[in-house]
Write a protein that holds these residues in place. Structure first.
Motif, PDB file in Angstrom:
ATOM      1  N   SER A  97      33.807  57.194  -3.710  1.00  0.00           N
ATOM      2  CA  SER A  97      34.798  56.597  -3.001  1.00  0.00           C
ATOM      3  C   SER A  97      34.830  54.872  -2.799  1.00  0.00           C
ATOM      4  CB  SER A  97      35.057  57.082  -1.564  1.00  0.00           C
ATOM      5  OG  SER A  97      34.017  56.819  -0.599  1.00  0.00           O
ATOM      6  N   LEU A  98      33.566  54.377  -2.862  1.00  0.00           N
ATOM      7  CA  LEU A  98      33.288  53.016  -2.653  1.00  0.00           C
ATOM      8  C   LEU A  98      33.684  52.271  -4.258  1.00  0.00           C
ATOM      9  CD1 LEU A  98      30.448  52.834  -0.248  1.00  0.00           C
ATOM     10  CD2 LEU A  98      32.701  52.024   0.089  1.00  0.00           C
ATOM     11  N   THR A  99      33.919  53.066  -4.995  1.00  0.00           N
ATOM     12  CA  THR A  99      34.058  52.516  -6.522  1.00  0.00           C
ATOM     13  C   THR A  99      35.208  52.440  -6.997  1.00  0.00           C
ATOM     14  OG1 THR A  99      31.935  53.701  -7.148  1.00  0.00           O
ATOM     15  CG2 THR A  99      33.294  52.967  -9.104  1.00  0.00           C
ATOM     16  N   ASN A 100      35.973  51.226  -7.079  1.00  0.00           N
ATOM     17  CA  ASN A 100      37.336  50.904  -7.308  1.00  0.00           C
ATOM     18  C   ASN A 100      37.817  51.254  -8.700  1.00  0.00           C
ATOM     19  OD1 ASN A 100      39.749  49.822  -6.776  1.00  0.00           O
ATOM     20  ND2 ASN A 100      39.452  47.922  -8.088  1.00  0.00           N
ATOM     21  N   GLU A 101      36.717  50.919  -9.674  1.00  0.00           N
ATOM     22  CA  GLU A 101      36.921  51.274 -11.214  1.00  0.00           C
ATOM     23  C   GLU A 101      35.632  51.350 -11.870  1.00  0.00           C
ATOM     24  OE1 GLU A 101      39.086  49.749 -15.046  1.00  0.00           O
ATOM     25  OE2 GLU A 101      38.900  48.425 -13.565  1.00  0.00           O
ATOM     26  N   GLY A 102      35.309  52.445 -12.434  1.00  0.00           N
ATOM     27  CA  GLY A 102      33.909  52.662 -13.218  1.00  0.00           C
ATOM     28  C   GLY A 102      33.942  54.321 -13.731  1.00  0.00           C
ATOM     29  N   ILE A 103      32.916  54.480 -14.090  1.00  0.00           N
ATOM     30  CA  ILE A 103      32.629  55.986 -14.545  1.00  0.00           C
ATOM     31  C   ILE A 103      31.510  56.513 -13.910  1.00  0.00           C
ATOM     32  CG2 ILE A 103      33.472  55.279 -16.818  1.00  0.00           C
ATOM     33  CD1 ILE A 103      30.667  54.670 -17.762  1.00  0.00           C
ATOM     34  N   PHE A 104      31.480  57.860 -13.855  1.00  0.00           N
ATOM     35  CA  PHE A 104      30.738  58.803 -13.246  1.00  0.00           C
ATOM     36  C   PHE A 104      29.858  59.436 -14.632  1.00  0.00           C
ATOM     37  CE2 PHE A 104      29.161  62.684 -11.464  1.00  0.00           C
ATOM     38  CZ  PHE A 104      28.259  62.200 -10.236  1.00  0.00           C
ATOM     39  N   ILE A 105      28.619  58.927 -14.987  1.00  0.00           N
ATOM     40  CA  ILE A 105      28.095  59.555 -15.882  1.00  0.00           C
ATOM     41  C   ILE A 105      27.231  60.839 -15.519  1.00  0.00           C
ATOM     42  CG2 ILE A 105      26.336  59.018 -17.771  1.00  0.00           C
ATOM     43  CD1 ILE A 105      26.692  55.992 -17.317  1.00  0.00           C
ATOM     44  N   ALA A 125      27.054  58.734 -23.905  1.00  0.00           N
ATOM     45  CA  ALA A 125      27.293  59.302 -22.671  1.00  0.00           C
ATOM     46  C   ALA A 125      28.591  60.096 -22.428  1.00  0.00           C
ATOM     47  CB  ALA A 125      27.466  58.028 -21.439  1.00  0.00           C
ATOM     48  N   ASN A 126      28.851  61.047 -21.529  1.00  0.00           N
ATOM     49  CA  ASN A 126      29.770  61.735 -21.307  1.00  0.00           C
ATOM     50  C   ASN A 126      30.032  61.573 -19.697  1.00  0.00           C
ATOM     51  OD1 ASN A 126      30.150  62.643 -23.789  1.00  0.00           O
ATOM     52  ND2 ASN A 126      28.711  64.336 -23.508  1.00  0.00           N
ATOM     53  N   GLY A 127      31.211  61.825 -19.106  1.00  0.00           N
ATOM     54  CA  GLY A 127      31.383  61.721 -17.625  1.00  0.00           C
ATOM     55  C   GLY A 127      32.849  61.751 -17.150  1.00  0.00           C
ATOM     56  N   ILE A 128      33.119  61.148 -16.223  1.00  0.00           N
ATOM     57  CA  ILE A 128      34.462  61.233 -15.561  1.00  0.00           C
ATOM     58  C   ILE A 128      34.715  59.882 -15.190  1.00  0.00           C
ATOM     59  CG2 ILE A 128      35.705  62.138 -13.814  1.00  0.00           C
ATOM     60  CD1 ILE A 128      33.735  64.242 -13.448  1.00  0.00           C
ATOM     61  N   LYS A 129      35.991  59.312 -15.382  1.00  0.00           N
ATOM     62  CA  LYS A 129      36.503  58.088 -15.035  1.00  0.00           C
ATOM     63  C   LYS A 129      36.591  58.064 -13.669  1.00  0.00           C
ATOM     64  CE  LYS A 129      39.645  54.523 -16.462  1.00  0.00           C
ATOM     65  NZ  LYS A 129      40.829  54.122 -17.239  1.00  0.00           N
ATOM     66  N   ILE A 130      36.551  56.773 -12.950  1.00  0.00           N
ATOM     67  CA  ILE A 130      36.803  56.658 -11.644  1.00  0.00           C
ATOM     68  C   ILE A 130      37.881  55.593 -11.308  1.00  0.00           C
ATOM     69  CG2 ILE A 130      35.923  55.891  -9.190  1.00  0.00           C
ATOM     70  CD1 ILE A 130      33.102  57.067 -10.241  1.00  0.00           C
ATOM     71  N   GLU A 131      38.865  55.736 -10.491  1.00  0.00           N
ATOM     72  CA  GLU A 131      39.827  54.664 -10.268  1.00  0.00           C
ATOM     73  C   GLU A 131      40.155  54.987  -8.815  1.00  0.00           C
ATOM     74  OE1 GLU A 131      43.493  54.847 -12.786  1.00  0.00           O
ATOM     75  OE2 GLU A 131      42.209  54.392 -14.539  1.00  0.00           O
ATOM     76  N   ASN A 132      40.124  53.688  -8.025  1.00  0.00           N
ATOM     77  CA  ASN A 132      40.289  53.632  -6.515  1.00  0.00           C
ATOM     78  C   ASN A 132      39.662  54.742  -5.752  1.00  0.00           C
ATOM     79  OD1 ASN A 132      42.253  51.547  -6.850  1.00  0.00           O
ATOM     80  ND2 ASN A 132      43.784  53.195  -7.878  1.00  0.00           N
ATOM     81  N   GLY A 133      38.383  54.978  -6.329  1.00  0.00           N
ATOM     82  CA  GLY A 133      37.378  56.047  -5.413  1.00  0.00           C
ATOM     83  C   GLY A 133      37.750  57.416  -5.615  1.00  0.00           C
ATOM     84  N   ASP A 134      38.364  57.735  -6.753  1.00  0.00           N
ATOM     85  CA  ASP A 134      38.772  59.121  -7.090  1.00  0.00           C
ATOM     86  C   ASP A 134      38.512  59.288  -8.853  1.00  0.00           C
ATOM     87  OD1 ASP A 134      39.697  60.249  -4.673  1.00  0.00           O
ATOM     88  OD2 ASP A 134      41.590  58.968  -4.971  1.00  0.00           O
ATOM     89  N   PHE A 135      38.160  60.817  -8.837  1.00  0.00           N
ATOM     90  CA  PHE A 135      37.988  60.954 -10.225  1.00  0.00           C
ATOM     91  C   PHE A 135      39.231  61.261 -11.004  1.00  0.00           C
ATOM     92  CE2 PHE A 135      33.702  63.317  -9.105  1.00  0.00           C
ATOM     93  CZ  PHE A 135      32.936  62.410  -9.505  1.00  0.00           C
ATOM     94  N   VAL A 136      39.453  60.713 -11.983  1.00  0.00           N
ATOM     95  CA  VAL A 136      40.883  60.328 -12.798  1.00  0.00           C
ATOM     96  C   VAL A 136      40.699  61.298 -13.819  1.00  0.00           C
ATOM     97  CG1 VAL A 136      42.439  59.136 -13.782  1.00  0.00           C
ATOM     98  CG2 VAL A 136      41.266  58.074 -12.124  1.00  0.00           C
ATOM     99  N   SER A 137      39.626  61.114 -14.798  1.00  0.00           N
ATOM    100  CA  SER A 137      40.057  61.876 -16.325  1.00  0.00           C
ATOM    101  C   SER A 137      38.459  61.990 -16.771  1.00  0.00           C
ATOM    102  CB  SER A 137      40.866  61.503 -17.196  1.00  0.00           C
ATOM    103  OG  SER A 137      40.429  60.098 -17.384  1.00  0.00           O
ATOM    104  N   PRO A 138      38.105  63.224 -17.520  1.00  0.00           N
ATOM    105  CA  PRO A 138      36.782  63.214 -18.047  1.00  0.00           C
ATOM    106  C   PRO A 138      36.800  62.337 -19.385  1.00  0.00           C
ATOM    107  CG  PRO A 138      38.181  65.275 -18.695  1.00  0.00           C
ATOM    108  CD  PRO A 138      38.906  64.394 -17.606  1.00  0.00           C
ATOM    109  N   PHE A 139      35.631  62.129 -19.794  1.00  0.00           N
ATOM    110  CA  PHE A 139      35.468  61.112 -20.991  1.00  0.00           C
ATOM    111  C   PHE A 139      34.233  61.867 -21.739  1.00  0.00           C
ATOM    112  CE2 PHE A 139      33.175  58.925 -18.167  1.00  0.00           C
ATOM    113  CZ  PHE A 139      31.741  58.470 -18.655  1.00  0.00           C
ATOM    114  N   ARG A 140      34.143  61.412 -23.083  1.00  0.00           N
ATOM    115  CA  ARG A 140      33.095  62.056 -23.822  1.00  0.00           C
ATOM    116  C   ARG A 140      33.017  60.937 -25.035  1.00  0.00           C
ATOM    117  NH1 ARG A 140      33.208  67.538 -26.694  1.00  0.00           N
ATOM    118  NH2 ARG A 140      30.831  67.383 -25.832  1.00  0.00           N
TER     119      ARG A 140
END
Length: 183
Positions: A97-105, A125-140
């Motif tokens: 939730s403290l991550t404004n824009e990032g990735i969750f690996i 790496a594979n994971g989930i994109k984070i925007e405004n403290g929420d999971f947005v979409s998976p990536f691989r």
């Protein structure tokens, strides 16, 4: 020549501990018969100690840290026991939730290719994109790259959910900067 110098953010504590009950990397004595102990390697961002076997300890005019590893047909080498980043105060949910824009690996590939001298790496790496403290979409299939030693200095957030993968453990970490390529 980095002992007692700042190598990481002041909130980071890195430990090697062969005495953890039921730890997969725990042992009563190392490959040279030395009794191990819990050792802070980095405490509050300051490099406190190295891992030694008898050979390298003697070269450095020190004492073995009980980190000699060997097989039935090899000479003792230096290796970690249960090697982990100590828990912080934040829950995994708070780190996200403290991550404004990032990735969750969730998964990295090619970890064995990190250069042990320079710290340079380039990993899939594979994971989930984070925007405004929420999971947005998976990536691989992206590539993350950089320098491990610089990553230690960029750890801003440390979760309280220490998880071991074999004998190596870490809680969820928030790292301020990372180089990414791919879709």
């Amino acid at each position: 020549n980095k002992r007692e110098t700042k190598v990481a953010k002041s909130n980071l504590v890195l430990i090697d501990d062969a005495t953890i009950k039921k730890g997969i990397g725990s042992y009563y004595f190392d490959g040279e018969g030395i009794v191990p102990q819990k050792k802070p390697i980095i405490r509050n961002g300051i490099l406190k100690d190295y891992l030694y076997n008898c050979f390298y300890a003697k070269k450095e005019n020190g004492a073995s840290t009980g980190n000699a590893v060997r097989t039935y047909n090899s000479m003792p080498k230096i290796g970690p026991s249960n090697f982990f980043i100590q828990n912080g105060k934040l829950s995994e949910k708070e780190v996200i939730s403290l991550t404004n824009e990032g990735i969750f690996i969730i998964e990295v590939m090619g970890l064995h290719t990190v250069n042990p001298v320079s710290g340079e790496f380039s990993l899939g790496a594979n994971g989930i994109k984070i925007e405004n403290g929420d999971f947005v979409s998976p990536f691989r299939g992206i590539t993350i790259s950089g320098n491990f030693l610089e990553w230690l200095k960029n750890i801003d957030l440390i979760g309280n959910n220490l998880t071991f993968y074999g004998s190596i453990g870490s809680p969820t970490l928030g790292i301020k900067e990372i180089q990414i390529s791919g879709d």
